[in-house]
Each structure stands twice: as structure tokens, then as C-alpha cells.
Design a protein around this motif. Structure first.
Motif, PDB file in Angstrom:
ATOM      1  N   THR A  56       0.869  -1.172   0.000  1.00  0.00           N
ATOM      2  CA  THR A  56       0.000   0.000   0.000  1.00  0.00           C
ATOM      3  C   THR A  56       0.907   1.224   0.000  1.00  0.00           C
ATOM      4  N   TRP A  57       0.511   2.285  -0.704  1.00  0.00           N
ATOM      5  CA  TRP A  57       1.285   3.526  -0.612  1.00  0.00           C
ATOM      6  C   TRP A  57       0.796   4.334   0.598  1.00  0.00           C
ATOM      7  N   TYR A  58       1.701   4.683   1.498  1.00  0.00           N
ATOM      8  CA  TYR A  58       1.355   5.513   2.650  1.00  0.00           C
ATOM      9  C   TYR A  58       1.896   6.907   2.420  1.00  0.00           C
ATOM     10  N   GLU A  59       0.987   7.851   2.318  1.00  0.00           N
ATOM     11  CA  GLU A  59       1.321   9.248   2.035  1.00  0.00           C
ATOM     12  C   GLU A  59       1.234  10.041   3.331  1.00  0.00           C
ATOM     13  N   ARG A  62       5.267   2.242   5.656  1.00  0.00           N
ATOM     14  CA  ARG A  62       5.725   1.484   4.478  1.00  0.00           C
ATOM     15  C   ARG A  62       6.683   0.369   4.893  1.00  0.00           C
ATOM     16  N   SER A  98      -4.029   3.424  -1.498  1.00  0.00           N
ATOM     17  CA  SER A  98      -3.132   4.271  -0.694  1.00  0.00           C
ATOM     18  C   SER A  98      -3.867   4.727   0.561  1.00  0.00           C
ATOM     19  N   GLY A 157      -0.730   7.366  -6.137  1.00  0.00           N
ATOM     20  CA  GLY A 157      -0.074   6.578  -5.091  1.00  0.00           C
ATOM     21  C   GLY A 157       0.624   5.367  -5.693  1.00  0.00           C
ATOM     22  N   LEU A 159       4.565   4.624  -5.511  1.00  0.00           N
ATOM     23  CA  LEU A 159       5.006   3.321  -5.025  1.00  0.00           C
ATOM     24  C   LEU A 159       6.026   2.701  -5.992  1.00  0.00           C
TER      25      LEU A 159
END
Ligand code: GBH
Length: 521
Positions: free
Chosen positions: A250-253, A269, A334, A380, A384
Motif C-alpha cells: 500500500t502507498w502511505y502518504e 511502508r 493508498s 499513489g 510506489l
């Protein structure tokens, strides 16, 4: 200064024109496929000598842990309908089909002393049917259906599982390796370990967070690595294939620009996927520093004599490092991530979430799928892919899962929007130098969506679970994907002529969410 501004302006302009181009081509040799998993589609749960898996046990538990009380006993009935499945792949024009082998269908007790010939026959038939139709079989050895017999011995928390998995893999190489050239050892280690052992969202629902997911992590990594080494040492020369692992990322912003939020997103991440990717793909190997540091610190504070995260010895680090011919990437969505005083007391102690020390939230403005965790965030996906390139020396990436869930219906414009926007982001990443070589849609057809049963539909094909023959019907998205594959291009304006409103209406349902916005980087 003025000149810089002009240059900057020109760069932005050309980037804008580039990404707004309506038709974009995929790189030479790019491969397209679709994916499924044994327990989610096969059925035949108690047929022809198959042993029981942890999902058979889970779905037959009273009260049922499954949202709609359903089981995978029959599922999409692919145990009997695999020829129709291959026909569907032909209709779309897939280059490859990613499916998984049920460990207890081949080895009913989990151990390799007794091979179930009917199970071997089933996969032989499927593989041969694929090859007859020029579709490359891409085989996942383990997609979550552990033989119950092995679970009784602790499953993935027992270090002996490493040898059991190696024995199983050897059977698969021996039986299928003459025709299967593409292998994935493990599907999604984090979901096996955290969701199955650290929480109660996947079988075996152990729910022992802060302890069990870390024991599992080490064993899964070693099991994967030893199978890779086995292939290298005994099979690669003869069978000439590739083998790797699929990791869910998963993309963590960062939710804001504060240092804390940036660190929280980084830690998220590293806990979510770095924990599994870093030991295999980084130059240094081993668990990521952030994970080792956080868990060790918390463990000491909590009175544990050792870190709850098991150590990897120097020999184990070396064994695991470099054991994947490609980065198998499963990715869907994300999250926004932050860290502030509200964390105090938010998570159980000890726990994986407490160790990570981050809060992950949804952005309500992102399009929402039927699955509560799934939102459409194409940028996202782009970030990634760039992060994977930067962290791990630009490995070849095979996107082994990506897709969107609805409540049902053949007219799935929101799924089409998702696929187009994610493919567009993928092409942006390729332009950025990312070595993405393949894309796999999840899923070829509707299936048993684990704890959510049949309430979430991911299929390019709709499956009528109420009809005795489990009728499969292509959704509009199947026509769109077919054209992408035929043309090797993404054309956001393409409308299939042979998909008619009548065929869509016959399902009697329409979609509620439509993501009509086209994404630009
Ligand atoms: C895949 O996992 C599986 O491989 C596949 O079997 C499955 O059918 C498919 O996805 C669709 O679910 O944000 O905290 O709520 C995807 C793994 C599952 C990882 C959901 C993130 C959400 C956790 N993802 N999970 S949370």
C-alpha cells in the motif's frame, strides 16, 4: 532566474502534454494477465482425496467468521469448469494466467509422503489446457490455504514449516516444472502473517499481535528463500524458469508536511511491506532498520528480555538476500498517514500497530470501492513504483495483482476508470525509468473474497453463484482490457462495439460509484 522559470514552464508544459495524450503504448514485450487463487475459485473442497485447509476449517466454523456465512466449498466451481476459464482467457487474449495451487489438494496431509494423484491431474489438465491455448501458466505455490494438519502444529509460526514448504515445492517442480516456467512462492507474506496470526481477519484467526506476526515473518521469509535456493541448485538449469515472491504494498502518504507525518508514513511502508521486501531486495538484507529499532525499543520498555521481532542471523540474512528474480507487486490503494499525541493509548500493547506508531486513514475525496479498504489513488501507485525503483536498485517489477471491487453488475464504469487510471500511472512510472514488465488484473472472475464472502466482486467476468452451472459473463471491463491487450495500448476513449446495453441490463444491476475523472500525473 527568468530563464530558469521559462525552462521550468516548458518542462511542465511538455510533461502535461505527454500525460494528457489519449493513446499511450506499452513497452515492447510487456505482458498482460489476470489472476485468481485456488480457494477463492476452485470449490471441490472435499473431492477426489483433497485434504482440508485452514480456510475449509474457518468457513465451517459455527458461528461463521464470514460476513455472509458463505464458504468456498463450491466457489466458482473452477475445479470442474477450468475449460470455461481458459476459454474466457482466450476471449480477453491474456498472455498469461496467474493461479495458485492448493497445497492440501496435492498433499492432503501437508507432508510430501503422500501425493494425491487426482489433485496433480487437475493441475496438469489446467496447465495443458493453458499451453494448448498459448497462455503462459504463472503459478503461485501458496495463496493462503495451508493444510489444516500443519496448522495443528503451529502453521507458519513453527520453524519446521520452512522444511514442509520446501518439500511441497519440490513436488511441484517435479510434477509441473517441465511446463511451468514462472513461479511465485508466496502470495503476500504480510497478509499471511499479520492478518492471519497478528489479527483476526484471515485464517487461522490467531489474533496474537505483537508476537505471532513476527514469528511468522521470519519463517515465511526463510521458506521462500529456501525454495528459491532449491530451484537454483536443482531445477533452474533443467527447467529454465523464473521464481519470485508477490508482496502486497500500500502507498502511505504523509497526511501533512510535518516531520512526524513523514516519519510515520515511512515507518508504515517499512512495517507493511519493507519488513518482507527489504530482506529480499535490498543490498544490505535483513529487516528494515525502522522495524528492528521500533520493535526492540518497545519490547525493552515492555519488559521483554529480547525483541519480539526475531533476529535473522548473518547466515539467514545472506540466505534470504537476492532470492527473487522479480518484484511481484500486488497493489490496490493508498492511505494517509500521521503521528501525533492522539496515538497515546490508541493501540493495544504490545501490538504491531503500536510498534509502528502510525495512524492510517482514508481520504474521503478518493473514489471508494465496494471493499471498505479500497480507494482509487493512481498517483499513489506511481509513487510506489518509483519508491521500489529507488529502494531496491530498480528491480524488474511484475504487477501480480491490481483491481477494483463493486457490488455487482456488468456495466462497471468505475472498474474501467480504475484500470485505466492505474495503467496510465504505470506508464508514467515506466517513463520515469521503472522497469515494469507485466500487469495482472485481479481478478479474472468473481470469487470468494475471504472474510467478505461473496459480497465484493472483483471479476472481469461476473459469476452467477446461484446458477447450477456458475455461468460466467464478461463485464464491460473485460472488453476494455481485451482491447488494451490486443492493441498493446491504453486508449481512454475506446468504446467496445460488441458490448451492448442490453447485455449489461440483463444483469439488472448498475453501478453506483463512477470514477469519471481521468487522472493526470
Ligand atoms: C489480495 O490481497 C489478495 O491476494 C486476494 O486474494 C484478494 O482477493 C484481493 O487482494 C482483494 O482483496 O487497510 O487496514 O483495512 C490484498 C491485500 C487486503 C491489503 C486489504 C490491505 C486492507 C487492510 N489487501 N488490506 S486495511
Amino acid at each position: 532566474m527568468a530563464r530558469l522559470l521559462v525552462i521550468g514552464f516548458l518542462i511542465c508544459l511538455s510533461a502535461g502534454v505527454w500525460s494528457k495524450r489519449k493513446v499511450r503504448s506499452f513497452p515492447e514485450g510487456f505482458q498482460f494477465g489476470a489472476s485468481t487463487a485456488a480457494y477463492q475459485i476452485e470449490g471441490g473442497w472435499y473431492e477426489d482425496g483433497k485434504g482440508l485447509s485452514i480456510w475449509d476449517i474457518a468457513t465451517h466454523t459455527v458461528p461463521s467468521p464470514i460476513k455472509d456465512q458463505s464458504t468456498g466449498d463450491v466457489a466458482a466451481d473452477s475445479y470442474h469448469l477450468y475449460q470455461r476459464d481458459v476459454e474466457m482467457m482466450n476471449e480477453i487474449g491474456l498472455d498469461f494466467y496467474r493461479f495458485s495451487i492448493s497445497w492440501p489438494r496435492v498433499l492432503p496431509n501437508g507432508f510430501s509422503d503422500r501425493v494425491n494423484q487426482a489433485g496433480v491431474d487437475y493441475y496438469n489438465n489446467l496447465i495443458n489446457e493453458l499451453l494448448k491455448n498459448n497462455i503462459t501458466p504463472f503459478v503461485t505455490m501458496y495463496h493462503w490455504d495451508l493444510p489444516q494438519n500443519l496448522q495443528r502444529l503451529g502453521g507458519w509460526t513453527n520453524p519446521l514449516v520452512v522444511d514442509w514448504f520446501v518439500d511441497y515445492a519440490r513436488v511441484l517442480f517435479d510434477k509441473f516444472g517441465d511446463r511451468v516456467r514462472s513461479w511465485i512462492t508466496i502470495n503476500e507474506p504480510k497478509q499471511i502473517c499479520f492478518e492471519g496470526y497478528g489479527s483476526d481477519s484471515k485464517a487461522p484467526f490467531l489474533n496474537m499481535t505483537g508476537i505471532a506476526e513476527y514469528l511468522c515473518a521470519k519463517n515465511v521469509l526463510l521458506a521462500h528463500a529456501k525454495v528459491y535456493r532449491l530451484y537454483d541448485e536443482e531445477y533452474r538449469k533443467l527447467q529454465n524458469g523464473t521464481i519470485g515472491i508477490s508482496i502486497s504494498c500500500t502507498w502511505y502518504e504523509p497526511a501533512s508536511d510535518t516531520l512526524d507525518d513523514h516519519q510515520a508514513a515511512l515507518d508504515a511502508r517499512q512495517f507493511d511491506w519493507g519488513q518482507y521486501a527489504h530482506p529480499i531486495f535490498s543490498r544490505a538484507g535483513d529487516f528494515p532498520t525502522e522495524v528492528k529499532k521500533n520493535v526492540a525499543l518497545k519490547s525493552a520498555e515492555q519488559g521483554y528480555r529480547k525483541s519480539r521481532l526475531p533476529e535473522l542471523s548473518a547466515a539467514e540474512v545472506a540466505l534470504i538476500r537476492g532470492t527473487s528474480d522479480f518484484f511481484g507487486l500486488n497493489t490496490y490503494t493508498s492511505k494517509l498517514t500521521y503521528r501525533d499525541a492522539s496515538l497515546e493509548g490508541m493501540y493495544a500493547v504490545p501490538s504491531y500497530n503500536d510498534d509502528m506508531g502510525a495512524v492510517m486513514i482514508k481520504d474521503p475525496s478518493w473514489p471508494q470501492a465496494q471493499s471498505s479498504w479500497l480507494q482509487e489513488v493512481p498517483w499513489g501507485f506511481f509513487k510506489l513504483l518509483v519508491e521500489i525503483k529507488n529502494l531496491y536498485d530498480n528491480p524488474p517489477v511484475l504487477v501480480t495483482e491490481n483491481g477494483w471491487s463493486t457490488a455487482g453488475g456488468l456495466l462497471d464504469d468505475d472498474r474501467i476508470g480504475y484500470y485505466r487510471n492505474y495503467l496510465n500511472a504505470l506508464l508514467d512510472a515506466v517513463d520515469e525509468g521503472c522497469d515494469v514488465k507485466a500487469y495482472t488484473a485481479w481478478s479474472l472472475m468473481d470469487n470468494f473474497e475471504w472474510k467478505n464472502g461473496y459480497t465484493e466482486k472483483f471479476g472481469l467476468y461476473e459469476v452467477d453463484f446461484n446458477s447450477p452451472d456458475h455461468t460466467r459473463t464478461p463485464r464491460k471491463s473485460a472488453y476494455i482490457y481485451r482491447e488494451v491487450i490486443r492493441s498493446r495500448q491504453l486508449d481512454i476513449n475506446y468504446e467496445p462495439e460488441d458490448f451492448t446495453a442490453e447485455s449489461a441490463n440483463s444483469s439488472g444491476e448498475t453501478e453506483k460509484n463512477s470514477s469519471s475523472n481521468y487522472y493526470y500525473k
